[in-house]
Design an enzyme around this catalytic site. Structure first.
Site, PDB file in Angstrom:
ATOM      1  N   ARG A 115       0.820  -1.218   0.000  1.00  0.00           N
ATOM      2  CA  ARG A 115       0.000   0.000   0.000  1.00  0.00           C
ATOM      3  C   ARG A 115       0.852   1.265   0.000  1.00  0.00           C
ATOM      4  O   ARG A 115       0.548   2.231   0.686  1.00  0.00           O
ATOM      5  CB  ARG A 115      -0.962   0.014   1.198  1.00  0.00           C
ATOM      6  CG  ARG A 115      -1.872  -1.180   1.287  1.00  0.00           C
ATOM      7  CD  ARG A 115      -2.789  -1.313   0.065  1.00  0.00           C
ATOM      8  NE  ARG A 115      -3.416  -2.618   0.044  1.00  0.00           N
ATOM      9  CZ  ARG A 115      -2.946  -3.663  -0.630  1.00  0.00           C
ATOM     10  NH1 ARG A 115      -1.834  -3.547  -1.359  1.00  0.00           N
ATOM     11  NH2 ARG A 115      -3.555  -4.816  -0.597  1.00  0.00           N
ATOM     12  N   SER A 157     -10.915   0.243   3.730  1.00  0.00           N
ATOM     13  CA  SER A 157     -10.146  -0.212   4.893  1.00  0.00           C
ATOM     14  C   SER A 157      -9.363   0.965   5.463  1.00  0.00           C
ATOM     15  O   SER A 157      -8.517   1.530   4.781  1.00  0.00           O
ATOM     16  CB  SER A 157      -9.185  -1.336   4.487  1.00  0.00           C
ATOM     17  OG  SER A 157      -9.904  -2.448   4.014  1.00  0.00           O
ATOM     18  N   GLU A 165      -4.486   3.818   6.301  1.00  0.00           N
ATOM     19  CA  GLU A 165      -4.330   3.620   4.861  1.00  0.00           C
ATOM     20  C   GLU A 165      -4.724   4.865   4.072  1.00  0.00           C
ATOM     21  O   GLU A 165      -4.057   5.204   3.084  1.00  0.00           O
ATOM     22  CB  GLU A 165      -5.148   2.414   4.411  1.00  0.00           C
ATOM     23  CG  GLU A 165      -4.812   1.938   3.021  1.00  0.00           C
ATOM     24  CD  GLU A 165      -5.380   0.558   2.734  1.00  0.00           C
ATOM     25  OE1 GLU A 165      -6.160   0.438   1.770  1.00  0.00           O
ATOM     26  OE2 GLU A 165      -5.051  -0.380   3.464  1.00  0.00           O
TER      27      GLU A 165
END
Length: 378
Positions: A166, A250, A370
């Protein structure tokens, strides 16, 4: 420059919070996007490019700068130097989920497990989007981008983007600035031409999510449809009428820890080894064998653990919210922080801070956000 009446960021982001920018520019062609960026960079004012708005948390205060909406779309099919593959050059503003649907319809494999991920294609490499063990790093060839420092447009190979879990050199992580300040104009992917019949499913995490045995073979369309069903059950497919989808997806990354640390967690804690798939046996012709066999890399592989499991085991179940707050955990998935109608950015941040504190106290793991945060502190 196609400037429009400023639009509140609460109307442009999937979490539905955020103040109004001083200026909003609607860029529908690559030329308009390049011109808008060069113009705002020449002034030195604050700026932001916005695609689907699915991975962002903004302050409710006015954004003191210009928001450039990336609305460019289109797919160009290109030849690949690798037999059995094709390359697709996709404009930055093209819907990622629409791209996945189009590739599956064309019998092209490589991104089918990432169906239902909101946002635009240009944003996908920035945080190396992925789902169920499949990541864009596996298919990304190159990006066309424009650098803030020079205003120049160039083509950059995927290997120069620092793609990791990520992350990339282009991502603005919480508490830091990007290693390279640039905006993606287009993305080129290389996908396998597998057709519409049954194909083997790579990756233990994907097979586990789909309930498949190691030797199972299914059509791409079945994989995409099943992934969409799984994501919908978790509230991870955008739905105007479902507040569980009013989120940034998320909110925390699944932590990657050492195998030794993972062994200290309860046996029921979900985990996935980060070891690469074992290579198929290779037969080396005798006349090409040099007598040297490369040694296997030793040591246990890192392990990815479930942030959602950590959150729930730390006492914050699905639907958890602070008293009087309009921000809550999704009732379907503990990893999504949601807006129940009138949440403020601070209410979302307060919930995120509590989750971090509880998980760190219980398990010694500091969960990392995130989404990209603007003028919001955790």
């Amino acid at each position: 420059m196609p400037e429009i009446t400023p639009v509140p960021l609460s109307q442009l982001t999937t979490l539905r919070v955020g103040g109004t920018p001083q200026r909003t520019v609607d860029a529908r062609t690559t030329g308009e996007l390049v011109d808008a960026l060069r113009d705002v960079w020449s002034t030195g004012e604050r700026w932001l490019v916005l695609g689907g708005g699915s991975n962002l948390l903004f302050s409710d205060d006015e954004f003191d700068g210009t928001v450039i909406l990336v609305r460019t779309t289109g797919i160009e099919r290109l030849p690949s130097p690798n037999p059995g593959h094709v390359r697709l050059k996709v404009q930055a503003g093209h819907s990622w989920d629409d791209l996945v649907a189009q590739t599956v319809a064309a019998g092209l494999s490589g991104i089918e497990a990432m169906a239902g991920i909101p946002g635009t294609t240009g944003a996908a490499p920035i945080q190396n989007v992925g789902a169920y063990g499949q990541e864009i790093v596996e298919t990304l060839v190159e990006v066309e981008l424009i650098d803030e420092s020079t205003g120049d447009v160039s083509v950059v190979p995927a290997s120069d983007l620092g793609l990791g879990l990520r992350t990339s050199v282009l991502k603005k992580h919480y508490g830091s600035v990007p290693e390279r300040s640039a905006v993606i104009l287009s993305v080129t992917l290389e996908l396998a031409q597998v057709g519409h019949g049954a194909v083997p499913v790579r990756g233990t995490q994907l097979r586990s999510a789909l309930g498949l045995d190691a030797d199972a073979a299914v059509p791409l369309a079945w994989i995409r449809e099943t992934v969409l069903e799984i994501r919908a059950r978790k509230g991870m497919v955008l739905d105007e009428g479902d507040q569980d989808t009013w989120s940034a997806g998320s909110f925390f990354q699944n932590p990657v820890v050492s195998a030794q640390f993972a062994a200290t967690l309860p046996a029921e804690a979900p985990r996935w080894s980060m070891a690469p798939e074992p290579e198929a046996d290779r037969v080396i012709p005798l006349d090409q064998f040099t007598g040297f066999v490369p040694p296997r890399v030793g040591g246990p592989a890192p392990v990815k653990i479930s942030a959602a499991w950590l959150i729930e085991q730390a006492g914050m179940r699905k639907g958890f919210r602070l008293p009087g707050s309009q921000a809550s955990l999704s009732t379907k998935h503990a990893l999504a922080l949601t807006n129940r109608g009138r949440a403020t950015a601070e209410e979302v941040a307060a919930l995120a801070r509590l989750i971090q504190q509880r998980v760190q106290s219980e398990f010694g793991v500091l969960l990392q956000p995130e989404p990209v945060l603007f003028d919001v502190e955790l």
